[in-house]
Write a protein that holds these residues in place. Structure first.
Motif, short mmCIF file in Angstrom:
data_model
loop_
_atom_site.label_atom_id
_atom_site.label_comp_id
_atom_site.label_asym_id
_atom_site.label_seq_id
_atom_site.Cartn_x
_atom_site.Cartn_y
_atom_site.Cartn_z
N UNK A 158 0.86 -1.19 0.00
CA UNK A 158 0.00 0.00 0.00
C UNK A 158 0.90 1.24 0.00
N UNK A 159 0.58 2.22 -0.82
CA UNK A 159 1.39 3.43 -0.92
C UNK A 159 1.25 4.27 0.35
N UNK A 160 2.36 4.88 0.78
CA UNK A 160 2.38 5.68 2.01
C UNK A 160 1.89 7.09 1.74
N UNK A 161 0.61 7.24 1.50
CA UNK A 161 0.01 8.57 1.27
C UNK A 161 -0.04 9.35 2.57
N UNK A 162 -0.07 10.66 2.46
CA UNK A 162 -0.25 11.52 3.64
C UNK A 162 -1.21 12.64 3.28
N UNK A 163 -1.87 13.20 4.31
CA UNK A 163 -2.92 14.20 4.10
C UNK A 163 -2.39 15.51 3.52
N UNK A 164 -1.08 15.77 3.59
CA UNK A 164 -0.54 17.03 3.07
C UNK A 164 -0.09 16.93 1.62
N UNK A 165 -0.31 15.76 0.99
CA UNK A 165 0.03 15.59 -0.42
C UNK A 165 -1.18 15.89 -1.30
N UNK A 166 -0.93 16.32 -2.54
CA UNK A 166 -2.00 16.55 -3.49
C UNK A 166 -2.36 15.21 -4.15
N UNK A 167 -3.66 14.98 -4.41
CA UNK A 167 -4.08 13.71 -4.99
C UNK A 167 -3.33 13.33 -6.28
N UNK A 168 -3.14 14.29 -7.17
CA UNK A 168 -2.45 13.97 -8.44
C UNK A 168 -1.01 13.55 -8.17
N UNK A 169 -0.34 14.22 -7.21
CA UNK A 169 1.03 13.85 -6.87
C UNK A 169 1.08 12.45 -6.27
N UNK A 170 0.06 12.11 -5.48
CA UNK A 170 0.00 10.78 -4.88
C UNK A 170 -0.05 9.70 -5.95
N UNK A 171 -0.94 9.86 -6.91
CA UNK A 171 -1.13 8.79 -7.90
C UNK A 171 0.09 8.66 -8.81
#
Length: 451
Positions: A158-171
C-alpha cells in the motif's frame, strides 16, 4: 436483497397457471403484476415501462417455444429480458496494455468504496495478479488509515500517502513505486463526498488525465435505491466510467439499483459485494442473477463456491477413507470447516433451484458450535481422533477440562459423528446410488438438523 421481488414475480406467474393459452387479456393481467413488482423493488419508472413492453412483444410475437405452457412462456420472456436489462453478458476488466494496469475507484462517501478496493485487490491476487493499493482520499485521514489496515490484513503493498500531499502527486508517485515493486495492477481509492459537487469531479478528472486508468469503476451502495442510479448517471457524465461495483447486495433493500443502473448509464455492472468479509466479492453474471431473481437457482455460482471452499487433495483422501469405512473425527471437523467457508445457508439455498431462501433467512453455521467442536477435537490425542470408540468417561473428563466444555457436549458431538458415520457407511458400498435417492425422498440427512 431480491427476496420480495422474487415473491411478487412468482405470484404474477401463478396467476396464469391453468390457462390453456396466452391471450392479450391474461398477458395484460400478468404483466400488470410484473410491473408492480418491479416498481415496488424501486426500479426506475422508465426502465419498468420499457421492460414490460419488451416482454409483451416477446410473448405476443411468439418468440418463445410453442411447447411451453402459458406460465413458462411468460417466465422465459421475463427471464430473457431480465438478462438483457442486467447487461446481457459478464463484462471483465480490461487491463491490457502497459503494466501496471490502473483501476480508479470512484463513488460517494459511504458507498463502500474503501472496502471494495480491498476486496477487489484480494480477488485479483487470487487471479495471479500482484495488486497495489493507493489511498488518495487526503480529506479523510481515517480513509487512508482504513485502506492501510485492509492492506496489512491482506498482506498487499500500500502506498504511504499523507494528508498534506495533493491527490495527483500521490497517484503519480504511487505508479512509479508500483513499477519498482513489479506490481501488475494499481487500485486507486479516490476521495468521495456526501453528494456530487463540482470540486470533486474536477479533482477526479485531473487524476484521470494524470494516470489514464484502464478502468474507472464506480462503487454504488445497492441499498440506496434510485439515489445510487442518479449518482451513477452523474459520475458517468463527468468521467465516462467503465463499469459499476454494486456494494452491500446482501442487504435488505429492494434491489432496484441493480436492475436500473445498466439501463440508465449504459455501463455494465462488473462486480457485486455480497457480504462484509474481504473475500465476499463476485464477478457479476446477468444470466445467473436473473435466474436467482426468478427462483431458478444459480448452480454455477454454487459450484464455484464449493470449488473454492473445498480442498481437492482432502476430498480425494476422504473418498479413499469412505471406500474403506475409515471416516474419523478429524475428517468430520474438516467437512464442517469447509462447509462454513461457503457462506450462510440462506445464500446457498438461494442458489439451489426450487429452494426457498427465505425459509432459511438468517441461518448460518453456528460459530460457537464450530469453536466448541474444534476445541474438543483438538484436545483429543491423534489416537482418540482416529478411534473415538476408546473414549471412556475418564478420557472424556480430560478432554472436557482441556477444551473448556462439559462431558455432555462431548457426548453430543460423538452422537452426531456416529450418525454421520453410519450414513457414510451406507453410501460407500454397493447400491450407494439407490440409497442416496431413497434418502432424498425421506427428506434429509440424519445428524444435520436444518439441512
Amino acid at each position: 436483497m431480491f427476496e420480495s421481488l422474487s415473491d411478487r414475480l412468482s405470484s404474477a406467474f401463478r396467476s396464469l397457471s391453468g390457462r390453456a393459452q396466452l391471450t392479450e387479456e391474461n398477458i395484460r393481467d400478468g404483466l400488470r403484476e410484473v410491473r408492480l413488482a418491479l416498481l415496488e423493488a424501486d426500479v426506475n419508472f422508465k426502465v419498468v415501462k420499457e421492460f414490460v413492453e419488451r416482454v409483451r412483444e416477446r410473448v405476443l410475437g411468439q418468440e418463445v417455444e410453442k411447447s411451453l405452457t402459458p406460465t413458462q412462456q411468460l417466465v422465459k420472456a421475463v427471464h430473457d429480458e431480465l438478462v438483457t436489462l442486467l447487461g446481457g453478458e459478464t463484462t471483465e476488466l480490461n487491463l491490457r496494455g502497459a503494466q501496471p494496469g490502473v483501476i480508479m475507484m470512484v463513488g460517494l462517501q459511504g458507498s463502500g468504496k474503501n472496502t471494495s478496493a480491498g476486496k477487489l485487490a484480494n480477488l485479483l491476487r487470487k487471479q495471479k495478479m500482484r495488486p497495489y493499493l493507493v489511498p488518495v482520499d487526503v480529506y479523510r485521514p481515517a480513509a487512508i488509515d482504513q485502506l492501510r489496515t485492509l492492506a496489512r490484513q491482506l498482506d498487499i503493498p500500500c502506498f504511504a500517502s499523507s494528508a498534506d500531499m495533493k491527490p495527483v502527486d500521490i497517484v503519480r508517485a504511487a505508479l512509479e513505486d508500483a513499477k519498482e515493486k513489479q506490481c501488475t495492477v494499481v487500485i486507486l481509492d479516490t476521495a468521495g463526498r456526501l453528494h456530487v459537487d463540482e470540486a470533486l469531479m474536477e479533482e477526479l478528472k485531473a487524476i484521470k488525465a494524470a494516470v489514464k486508468p484502464n478502468e474507472i469503476l464506480l462503487v454504488v451502495d445497492a441499498m440506496t435505491g434510485q439515489d445510487a442510479v442518479n449518482a451513477a448517471q452523474t459520475f458517468n457524465e463527468y468521467l465516462d466510467i467503465d463499469g459499476v461495483i454494486l456494494s452491500k447486495l446482501d442487504g435488505d433493500a429492494r434491489g432496484g439499483a441493480a436492475l436500473s443502473v445498466k439501463a440508465v448509464t449504459g455501463k455494465p455492472i462488473k462486480f457485486i459485494g455480497v457480504g462484509e468479509k474481504l473475500d465476499q466479492i463476485e464477478p457479476f453474471h446477468p444470466g445467473r442473477m436473473a435466474s436467482r431473481i426468478l427462483g431458478m437457482g444459480d448452480v454455477l455460482t454454487l459450484i464455484e463456491k464449493a470449488e473454492a471452499a473445498f480442498d481437492q487433495k482432502k476430498a480425494e483422501e476422504l473418498e479413499k477413507k469412505l471406500r474403506s469405512n475409515k471416516f474419523t473425527l478429524a475428517d468430520f471437523y474438516d467437512q464442517l470447516t469447509q462447509l462454513k467457508g461457503m457462506g450462510s445457508l440462506e445464500d446457498l439455498a438461494g442458489m439451489m433451484p426450487g429452494m426457498n431462501a427465505g425459509a432459511l433467512k438468517g441461518a448460518t453455521v453456528d460459530e460457537k458450535a464450530m469453536a466448541r467442536t474444534e476445541a474438543i477435537i483438538q484436545s483429543m490425542t491423534p489416537y482418540e481422533r482416529e478411534n473415538p470408540s476408546v473414549l471412556n468417561h475418564s478420557r472424556k473428563r480430560r478432554i472436557a477440562a482441556g477444551s473448556g466444555v462439559k462431558v455432555e457436549d462431548i457426548n453430543r458431538l460423538l452422537k452426531q459423528f456416529d450418525m454421520m458415520n453410519q450414513m457414510m457407511k451406507q453410501f460407500s458400498g454397493p447400491g450407494a446410488s439407490k440409497k442416496m435417492k431413497r434418502m432424498g425422498r425421506m427428506g434429509g440427512f440424519p445428524g444435520m438438523p436444518g439441512m
